[in-house]
Motif scaffolding. Sequence first.
Motif, mmCIF file in Angstrom:
data_model
loop_
_atom_site.group_PDB
_atom_site.id
_atom_site.type_symbol
_atom_site.label_atom_id
_atom_site.label_comp_id
_atom_site.label_asym_id
_atom_site.label_seq_id
_atom_site.Cartn_x
_atom_site.Cartn_y
_atom_site.Cartn_z
ATOM 1 N N ILE A 19 12.447 1.432 30.360
ATOM 2 C CA ILE A 19 12.557 2.677 31.118
ATOM 3 C C ILE A 19 14.020 3.108 31.100
ATOM 4 N N ASP A 20 14.245 4.335 30.700
ATOM 5 C CA ASP A 20 15.605 4.870 30.559
ATOM 6 C C ASP A 20 16.456 3.983 29.659
ATOM 7 N N GLY A 21 15.825 3.351 28.664
ATOM 8 C CA GLY A 21 16.535 2.521 27.700
ATOM 9 C C GLY A 21 16.749 1.083 28.109
ATOM 10 N N ARG B 182 9.962 8.882 30.360
ATOM 11 C CA ARG B 182 11.199 8.096 30.433
ATOM 12 C C ARG B 182 11.004 6.705 29.881
ATOM 13 N N ALA B 183 9.815 6.393 29.331
ATOM 14 C CA ALA B 183 9.503 5.019 28.947
ATOM 15 C C ALA B 183 9.214 4.885 27.460
ATOM 16 N N GLN B 184 9.545 3.710 26.954
ATOM 17 C CA GLN B 184 9.219 3.314 25.591
ATOM 18 C C GLN B 184 8.539 1.953 25.643
ATOM 19 N N SER C 6 7.616 5.778 22.002
ATOM 20 C CA SER C 6 7.385 6.352 23.324
ATOM 21 C C SER C 6 6.093 5.805 23.907
ATOM 22 N N CYS D 90 12.289 -3.238 31.364
ATOM 23 C CA CYS D 90 11.678 -3.224 32.689
ATOM 24 C C CYS D 90 11.815 -4.606 33.316
ATOM 25 N N ALA E 21 7.089 6.725 35.646
ATOM 26 C CA ALA E 21 8.142 6.790 34.628
ATOM 27 C C ALA E 21 7.556 7.133 33.261
#
Length: 89
Positions: free
Chosen positions: A36-38, A23-25, A72, A41, A18
């Motif tokens: 992941i995707d907002g 797709r990750a922050q 990010s 996790c 991811a």
Amino acid sequence: MSGSEIELSHRAMAMLRAVAARRAQMSCSCEPDLFIDGFACCDQMTARALARGGYIKPAETTGLTAVTGRVSAELTEAGHAALAVTAAA
């Protein structure tokens, strides 16, 4: 702790994928949270182990973070190597 000192579970590898897919922050803290995707996790212990183990890190920023305090996430050399090993298997 070097990246080779923790065992990478299937979940950890999914987290690395991811991050590689952008797709990750990560939160900007001493014990970073991974999103992941907002969404937060589901396994923050593994996410923190990946950060401490040197597999992921916050992306370089100009000192500014988003309003959420997240930046990010990106793979380190160890993270790229871990994905390359599993891709070759």
